[in-house]
Design a protein around this motif. Structure first.
Motif, PDB file in Angstrom:
ATOM      1  N   LEU A  35      53.928  14.901   5.204  1.00  0.00           N
ATOM      2  CA  LEU A  35      54.946  15.927   5.443  1.00  0.00           C
ATOM      3  C   LEU A  35      54.342  17.109   6.202  1.00  0.00           C
ATOM      4  N   SER A  36      55.197  17.819   6.941  1.00  0.00           N
ATOM      5  CA  SER A  36      54.723  18.910   7.793  1.00  0.00           C
ATOM      6  C   SER A  36      55.761  20.020   7.858  1.00  0.00           C
ATOM      7  N   ILE A  37      55.306  21.235   8.213  1.00  0.00           N
ATOM      8  CA  ILE A  37      56.264  22.306   8.498  1.00  0.00           C
ATOM      9  C   ILE A  37      56.886  22.109   9.869  1.00  0.00           C
ATOM     10  N   GLN A  38      56.235  21.326  10.737  1.00  0.00           N
ATOM     11  CA  GLN A  38      56.758  21.085  12.071  1.00  0.00           C
ATOM     12  C   GLN A  38      57.810  19.988  12.002  1.00  0.00           C
ATOM     13  N   GLN A  60      41.276  -2.021  -6.902  1.00  0.00           N
ATOM     14  CA  GLN A  60      41.979  -2.488  -8.102  1.00  0.00           C
ATOM     15  C   GLN A  60      43.377  -3.011  -7.781  1.00  0.00           C
ATOM     16  N   ASP A  61      43.776  -2.859  -6.514  1.00  0.00           N
ATOM     17  CA  ASP A  61      45.054  -3.377  -6.022  1.00  0.00           C
ATOM     18  C   ASP A  61      46.238  -2.881  -6.847  1.00  0.00           C
ATOM     19  N   VAL A  62      46.285  -1.552  -7.013  1.00  0.00           N
ATOM     20  CA  VAL A  62      47.438  -0.947  -7.690  1.00  0.00           C
ATOM     21  C   VAL A  62      48.170  -0.038  -6.711  1.00  0.00           C
ATOM     22  N   GLY A  63      49.461   0.130  -6.962  1.00  0.00           N
ATOM     23  CA  GLY A  63      50.288   0.936  -6.085  1.00  0.00           C
ATOM     24  C   GLY A  63      50.302   2.389  -6.494  1.00  0.00           C
ATOM     25  N   ALA A  64      50.635   3.251  -5.531  1.00  0.00           N
ATOM     26  CA  ALA A  64      50.827   4.679  -5.767  1.00  0.00           C
ATOM     27  C   ALA A  64      51.468   5.251  -4.511  1.00  0.00           C
ATOM     28  N   VAL A  65      52.015   6.455  -4.649  1.00  0.00           N
ATOM     29  CA  VAL A  65      52.591   7.164  -3.513  1.00  0.00           C
ATOM     30  C   VAL A  65      51.814   8.458  -3.333  1.00  0.00           C
ATOM     31  N   LEU A  66      51.104   8.586  -2.218  1.00  0.00           N
ATOM     32  CA  LEU A  66      50.409   9.828  -1.898  1.00  0.00           C
ATOM     33  C   LEU A  66      51.301  10.640  -0.973  1.00  0.00           C
ATOM     34  N   VAL A  67      51.591  11.874  -1.351  1.00  0.00           N
ATOM     35  CA  VAL A  67      52.475  12.735  -0.561  1.00  0.00           C
ATOM     36  C   VAL A  67      51.701  13.992  -0.190  1.00  0.00           C
ATOM     37  N   SER A  68      51.420  14.159   1.085  1.00  0.00           N
ATOM     38  CA  SER A  68      50.714  15.364   1.536  1.00  0.00           C
ATOM     39  C   SER A  68      51.693  16.325   2.187  1.00  0.00           C
ATOM     40  N   PHE A  69      51.274  17.569   2.274  1.00  0.00           N
ATOM     41  CA  PHE A  69      52.037  18.573   3.017  1.00  0.00           C
ATOM     42  C   PHE A  69      51.042  19.471   3.746  1.00  0.00           C
TER      43      PHE A  69
END
Length: 300
Positions: A156-159, A90-99
Motif C-alpha cells: 500500500l502507498s500514499i501515492q 514451513q509452507d504456511v500462509g499469511a498476509v503481509l500488508v505494508s504501507f
C-alpha cells in the motif's frame, strides 16, 4: 489505502474466525476497531519484527490466517530470514500488508524506505504480490488476500491514481489504451502518470495491480499486437524488478525492454517530498514521457 486496510480487516475478522492480526507498534490507533472487536486475535509484539513473522508462522501452523502489518523495511527487509523459514520453509500462509511504498515516508529518511521489497520476495517461492493503484483497488485485493490460503504481500502507498481500475486478484492485465508503437506496462500507482506521459504517443498502455504472478500470457499478447515489439515497464519500486519475467514471456520474440523504476545505480541521498523523489528517479510525468519517447525512437 491504509484506511481501506483498517476497514476491510475489521469487517473480515467479524466474518472469518481464522483471521488474526499481528502488529509491531505501527498503525495501532487506526486498527483500534479490529482490536476492540476481536481482542483475543490481535497481537502487538512491540518493535520486534522478527518475532512478528515468527508469531505469524506459528498462527499458520495452528490453522489461523495471520495478517501482518508494518512499514515495508520492517515487514520485508528486517525479518527476511523469518519470512524465508517461518513462512516459506514451513509452507504456511499469511498476509503481509505494508504501507509506505518505496519512499512515501520521506521525512524520516532511508531507514523507512524500501524500494527493494518486491525484488526480495521475488527470490522466494510461492508469493502473490498485489500493488494496488487506488484505495478502492486496495480494498478489493485485501479482501481476496484475507480469503486466500497462500502467502500474499499487499503493498500500500500514499501515492494513488485518480480513478480506480477493475482488478482481477488472479493478476490478469488490463488494457487501458491501445496503440501500435509498443506497450507501456504501468504497475499500481504509476498508471495515472503513465497515461499522462503517453497521451500523445501511439502506444498500448497495460495495467497491473498484481505483479506476482505476472500475467505473462496477457503481456505477450499485447506486445505481439503492436507494430514494434517494444516494452517499457514502469514500476513504483526497484527498476527492472519484473524485467526477467517479461523477458521470459517474450523469449522467442525479437523485442526490446526498457525498465523504469527507483534507480539502481546509486543510493539517492537527498531529502524531499515523495513527489520530489519521483522526479529525481525520473518517475514523474515529464521523466516518464522523455524516457518512453527516447526508447521508442531508438527502435525505429
Amino acid at each position: 489505502m491504509r484506511t481501506a486496510f483498517a476497514t476491510t480487516l475489521a469487517d473480515a475478522m467479524d466474518e472469518d474466525a481464522r483471521l488474526a492480526l499481528v502488529l509491531a507498534d505501527i498503525s495501532v490507533p487506526m486498527l483500534h476497531a479490529a482490536a476492540e472487536r476481536h481482542p483475543t486475535r490481535v497481537f502487538n509484539v512491540g518493535i520486534r519484527e522478527q518475532l512478528m513473522i515468527g508469531v505469524a508462522g506459528g498462527l499458520g501452523l495452528a490453522g489461523m490466517r495471520a495478517v501482518v502489518h508494518t512499514f515495508p523495511p520492517f515487514l520485508v527487509e528486517r525479518p527476511f530470514e523469518q519470512i524465508k523459514i517461518d513462512l516459506g520453509h514451513q509452507d504456511v500462509g499469511a498476509v503481509l500488508v505494508s504501507f509506505g511504498g518505496s519512499y512515501d515516508m520521506y521525512a524520516v529518511g532511508r531507514s523507512h524506505q524500501s524500494p527493494s521489497d518486491v525484488a526480495l520476495l521475488d527470490s522466494l517461492h510461492g508469493w502473490t504480490v498485489h500493488v494496488p493503484g487506488h484505495p478502492d483497488e486496495a480494498a478489493a485485493l485485501l479482501r481476496s488476500a484475507y480469503a486466500a490460503q497462500g502467502r500474499v504481500y499487499v503493498r500500500l502507498s500514499i501515492q494513488s491514481n485518480t480513478e480506480p481500475q477493475p482488478v482481477d486478484p488472479s493478476g490478469r492485465l488490463r488494457i487501458v489504451r491501445e496503440g501500435r508503437r509498443g506497450v507501456v506496462l504501468a504497475v499500481g500507482p504509476m498508471l495515472g502518470r503513465v497515461l499522462a506521459a503517453t497521451a500523445n504517443l501511439d502506444v498500448t498502455v497495460a495495467y497491473a495491480a498484481t505483479v506476482r504472478p505476472l500475467d505473462r500470457t496477457g503481456l505477450r499478447a499485447a506486445v505481439l499486437l503492436a507494430d514494434q515489439q517494444d516494452l517499457v515497464l514502469v514500476e513504483p519500486y526497484l527498476a527492472g524488478t519484473s524485467a526477467h519475467l517479461a523477458g521470459e514471456a517474450l523469449e522467442d520474440v525479437p523485442h526490446r525492454i526498457r525498465a523504469l523504476g527507483v534507480g539502481r545505480d546509486q543510493e539517492l541521498r537527498q531529502y524531499g517530498s515523495a513527489f520530489a523523489l519521483n522526479a529525481a528517479h525520473g518517475l514523474d510525468v515529464p521523466g516518464i514521457a522523455a524516457s518512453v519517447a527516447a526508447f521508442l525512437d531508438q527502435g525505429r
